[in-house]
Write a protein that holds these residues in place. Structure first.
Motif, PDB file in Angstrom:
ATOM      1  N   LEU A 182      37.763  37.599  31.579  1.00  0.00           N
ATOM      2  CA  LEU A 182      37.104  37.867  32.733  1.00  0.00           C
ATOM      3  C   LEU A 182      37.831  37.838  33.881  1.00  0.00           C
ATOM      4  N   PHE A 183      37.660  38.580  34.859  1.00  0.00           N
ATOM      5  CA  PHE A 183      38.255  38.780  36.105  1.00  0.00           C
ATOM      6  C   PHE A 183      37.365  38.747  37.127  1.00  0.00           C
ATOM      7  N   ILE A 184      37.481  37.422  38.051  1.00  0.00           N
ATOM      8  CA  ILE A 184      36.547  37.104  39.110  1.00  0.00           C
ATOM      9  C   ILE A 184      36.919  37.664  40.439  1.00  0.00           C
ATOM     10  N   VAL A 185      36.246  38.645  41.054  1.00  0.00           N
ATOM     11  CA  VAL A 185      36.542  38.903  42.695  1.00  0.00           C
ATOM     12  C   VAL A 185      35.717  38.123  43.309  1.00  0.00           C
ATOM     13  N   VAL A 186      36.400  37.365  44.386  1.00  0.00           N
ATOM     14  CA  VAL A 186      35.391  36.926  45.333  1.00  0.00           C
ATOM     15  C   VAL A 186      35.785  37.170  46.965  1.00  0.00           C
ATOM     16  N   GLU A 187      35.126  36.757  48.029  1.00  0.00           N
ATOM     17  CA  GLU A 187      35.375  37.521  49.067  1.00  0.00           C
ATOM     18  C   GLU A 187      35.722  36.521  50.072  1.00  0.00           C
ATOM     19  N   GLY A 188      35.229  35.088  50.067  1.00  0.00           N
ATOM     20  CA  GLY A 188      35.695  34.180  51.005  1.00  0.00           C
ATOM     21  C   GLY A 188      37.126  33.451  50.734  1.00  0.00           C
ATOM     22  N   ARG A 189      37.777  33.085  51.887  1.00  0.00           N
ATOM     23  CA  ARG A 189      38.959  32.803  51.643  1.00  0.00           C
ATOM     24  C   ARG A 189      39.142  31.065  51.512  1.00  0.00           C
ATOM     25  N   ASP A 190      38.145  30.482  52.263  1.00  0.00           N
ATOM     26  CA  ASP A 190      38.450  29.024  52.642  1.00  0.00           C
ATOM     27  C   ASP A 190      37.555  28.259  51.247  1.00  0.00           C
ATOM     28  N   PHE A 191      36.591  28.910  50.890  1.00  0.00           N
ATOM     29  CA  PHE A 191      35.769  28.208  49.888  1.00  0.00           C
ATOM     30  C   PHE A 191      35.522  28.743  48.540  1.00  0.00           C
ATOM     31  N   ASP A 192      35.444  30.062  48.481  1.00  0.00           N
ATOM     32  CA  ASP A 192      34.966  30.528  47.392  1.00  0.00           C
ATOM     33  C   ASP A 192      35.951  30.610  46.202  1.00  0.00           C
ATOM     34  N   THR A 193      37.148  30.484  46.448  1.00  0.00           N
ATOM     35  CA  THR A 193      37.948  30.355  45.168  1.00  0.00           C
ATOM     36  C   THR A 193      37.828  29.203  44.502  1.00  0.00           C
ATOM     37  N   SER A 194      37.645  28.042  45.149  1.00  0.00           N
ATOM     38  CA  SER A 194      37.340  26.889  44.304  1.00  0.00           C
ATOM     39  C   SER A 194      36.014  26.636  43.860  1.00  0.00           C
ATOM     40  N   PHE A 195      34.979  27.278  44.592  1.00  0.00           N
ATOM     41  CA  PHE A 195      33.748  27.195  44.026  1.00  0.00           C
ATOM     42  C   PHE A 195      33.533  28.070  42.766  1.00  0.00           C
ATOM     43  N   TYR A 196      34.068  29.221  42.678  1.00  0.00           N
ATOM     44  CA  TYR A 196      33.868  30.107  41.445  1.00  0.00           C
ATOM     45  C   TYR A 196      34.991  29.500  40.256  1.00  0.00           C
ATOM     46  N   GLU A 197      36.015  29.033  40.756  1.00  0.00           N
ATOM     47  CA  GLU A 197      37.050  28.312  39.798  1.00  0.00           C
ATOM     48  C   GLU A 197      36.094  27.449  38.975  1.00  0.00           C
ATOM     49  N   GLY A 198      35.168  26.213  39.695  1.00  0.00           N
ATOM     50  CA  GLY A 198      34.447  25.209  39.247  1.00  0.00           C
ATOM     51  C   GLY A 198      33.391  25.896  38.437  1.00  0.00           C
ATOM     52  N   VAL A 199      32.841  27.104  38.794  1.00  0.00           N
ATOM     53  CA  VAL A 199      31.574  27.695  37.851  1.00  0.00           C
ATOM     54  C   VAL A 199      32.259  28.046  36.875  1.00  0.00           C
TER      55      VAL A 199
ATOM     56  N   SER B 185      34.263  47.517  32.750  1.00  0.00           N
ATOM     57  CA  SER B 185      34.581  46.875  31.371  1.00  0.00           C
ATOM     58  C   SER B 185      35.425  47.905  30.481  1.00  0.00           C
ATOM     59  N   VAL B 186      36.653  47.046  29.921  1.00  0.00           N
ATOM     60  CA  VAL B 186      37.523  47.871  29.113  1.00  0.00           C
ATOM     61  C   VAL B 186      37.670  47.019  27.748  1.00  0.00           C
ATOM     62  N   THR B 187      38.119  47.748  26.811  1.00  0.00           N
ATOM     63  CA  THR B 187      38.597  46.953  25.553  1.00  0.00           C
ATOM     64  C   THR B 187      39.834  47.399  25.111  1.00  0.00           C
ATOM     65  N   ASN B 188      40.779  46.420  25.107  1.00  0.00           N
ATOM     66  CA  ASN B 188      42.180  46.613  24.662  1.00  0.00           C
ATOM     67  C   ASN B 188      42.330  45.650  23.411  1.00  0.00           C
ATOM     68  N   SER B 189      43.593  45.502  23.032  1.00  0.00           N
ATOM     69  CA  SER B 189      43.928  45.042  21.763  1.00  0.00           C
ATOM     70  C   SER B 189      43.654  43.333  21.595  1.00  0.00           C
ATOM     71  N   GLY B 190      43.426  42.811  22.787  1.00  0.00           N
ATOM     72  CA  GLY B 190      43.003  41.433  22.920  1.00  0.00           C
ATOM     73  C   GLY B 190      41.415  41.622  23.275  1.00  0.00           C
ATOM     74  N   GLY B 191      40.602  42.528  23.197  1.00  0.00           N
ATOM     75  CA  GLY B 191      39.203  42.380  23.092  1.00  0.00           C
ATOM     76  C   GLY B 191      38.695  42.932  24.354  1.00  0.00           C
ATOM     77  N   ARG B 192      37.355  42.567  24.561  1.00  0.00           N
ATOM     78  CA  ARG B 192      36.752  43.212  25.819  1.00  0.00           C
ATOM     79  C   ARG B 192      37.173  42.195  27.105  1.00  0.00           C
ATOM     80  N   ARG B 193      37.170  43.254  28.106  1.00  0.00           N
ATOM     81  CA  ARG B 193      37.827  42.611  29.571  1.00  0.00           C
ATOM     82  C   ARG B 193      36.784  42.998  30.270  1.00  0.00           C
ATOM     83  N   SER B 194      36.204  42.197  31.169  1.00  0.00           N
ATOM     84  CA  SER B 194      35.421  42.707  32.245  1.00  0.00           C
ATOM     85  C   SER B 194      35.652  42.086  33.504  1.00  0.00           C
ATOM     86  N   ILE B 195      34.972  42.799  34.899  1.00  0.00           N
ATOM     87  CA  ILE B 195      35.372  42.335  36.348  1.00  0.00           C
ATOM     88  C   ILE B 195      33.869  42.093  36.639  1.00  0.00           C
TER      89      ILE B 195
END
Length: 298
Positions: free
Chosen positions: A7-24, A77-87
């Motif tokens: 899972l590749f998670i793209v977030v918009e906010g610089r100051d807060f969002d990375t920590s928030f979505y990392e926790g989730v 979403s794509v599938t490679n040798s490691g399995g399913r990958r999504s954004i």
């Protein structure tokens, strides 16, 4: 997209969002077992800019631009040798579902509240968080939390007219002094009752700045009012409160209820978001909203 992370998670906010979505993301064993990465949109756009292509640097607009590119190339979403990958593209809801429309895609995940910071304000242990943010002792923080248990609902009703005007301005794409980053200019003393003349005058300013044909104004206003009415009737008005409004109201409550008592309000607006984030229980049921969406993608 990484071959290791599912899972590749793209977030918009610089100051807060990375920590928030990392926790989730970290709160889901299913996601952590398969691997994930949290990327700030600016990290992506800087790489593109380095290649010579022009691109909006950050924010929701940039996130959605990247989403459209991946959708167009059928690469969400794509599938490679490691399995399913999504954004997953995680963005603030703001008042989009009232004023505009939201993108219907399992890869676009809106905040359940107005923004990520508001989730922390609403879902955190309020007594513990406000104690940290305002440097209150435990007894004072708990007493304050008990007295103000319904602070979010109260604010959403005090500022109902202002919230409606902000939604109307967004719907009209009217660039003026009305918006979710601004404090109310139609309430007496900021958190007093609305002043009818100010409400009417502000509405006229919005209409005069509208980017839409006059023939659409009446239907647009009716649609905004109907959507707002449904949110309030369902008891969900607190989800309209954004990160710029909540600290203002909390400061107001603290300053009026601790008048003459030791309470630290200096830099409160900067301390508060991280104080609430610091006590947010990512294992709580509130995060099921995110966990299910993340897990469904992989």
């Amino acid at each position: 997209m990484s071959k290791e992370a599912a899972l590749f998670i793209v977030v918009e906010g610089r100051d807060f969002d990375t920590s928030f979505y990392e926790g989730v993301a970290a709160s889901s064993s299913y996601v952590t077992e398969r691997g994930y990465q949290v990327w700030l949109i600016e990290q992506i756009t800087r790489r593109v800019a380095a290649s010579g292509e022009e691109r909006t640097t950050g924010g929701k607009t940039a996130v959605m631009a990247v989403y459209e590119e991946y959708k167009k190339s059928d690469s969400l979403s794509v599938t490679n040798s490691g399995g399913r990958r999504s954004i997953a593209f995680c963005i603030d809801r703001d008042v989009d579902d009232i004023a505009k429309s939201t993108r219907r895609s399992r890869h676009v995940i809106y905040t359940p509240m107005a923004d990520a910071e508001s989730c922390a304000y609403i879902y955190s242990d309020f007594a513990q968080a406000i104690g940290r943010a305002a440097s209150l002792d435990g007894d004072s923080a708990r007493a304050f939390a008990s007295r103000n248990a319904n602070w979010a609902t109260e604010l959403s009703h005090i500022w109902l007219d202002w919230i409606e005007l902000c939604c109307l301005a967004a719907a009209h794409r009217a660039f003026c002094h009305v918006g979710t980053t601004k404090k109310s200019v139609v309430n007496d003393g900021l958190f007093g009752p609305p002043i009818e003349a100010e409400v009417a005058q502000t509405r006229q300013v919005i209409l005069s700045k509208s980017q839409l044909p006059t023939s659409e104004h009446a239907n647009l206003e009716r649609r905004v009012k109907d959507r707002l009415r449904r949110v309030y009737s369902a008891g969900q008005s607190q989800r309209l409160l954004g990160k710029h409004w909540i600290p203002e109201y909390l400061m107001h409550l603290l300053s009026t209820q601790f008048d003459g008592s030791p309470v630290t309000l200096r830099n409160f607006k900067h301390r508060a978001p991280m104080a609430f984030l610091g006590v947010l229980d990512f294992g709580g049921s509130w995060a099921d909203y995110y966990r299910k969406k993340f897990e469904d993608l992989i």
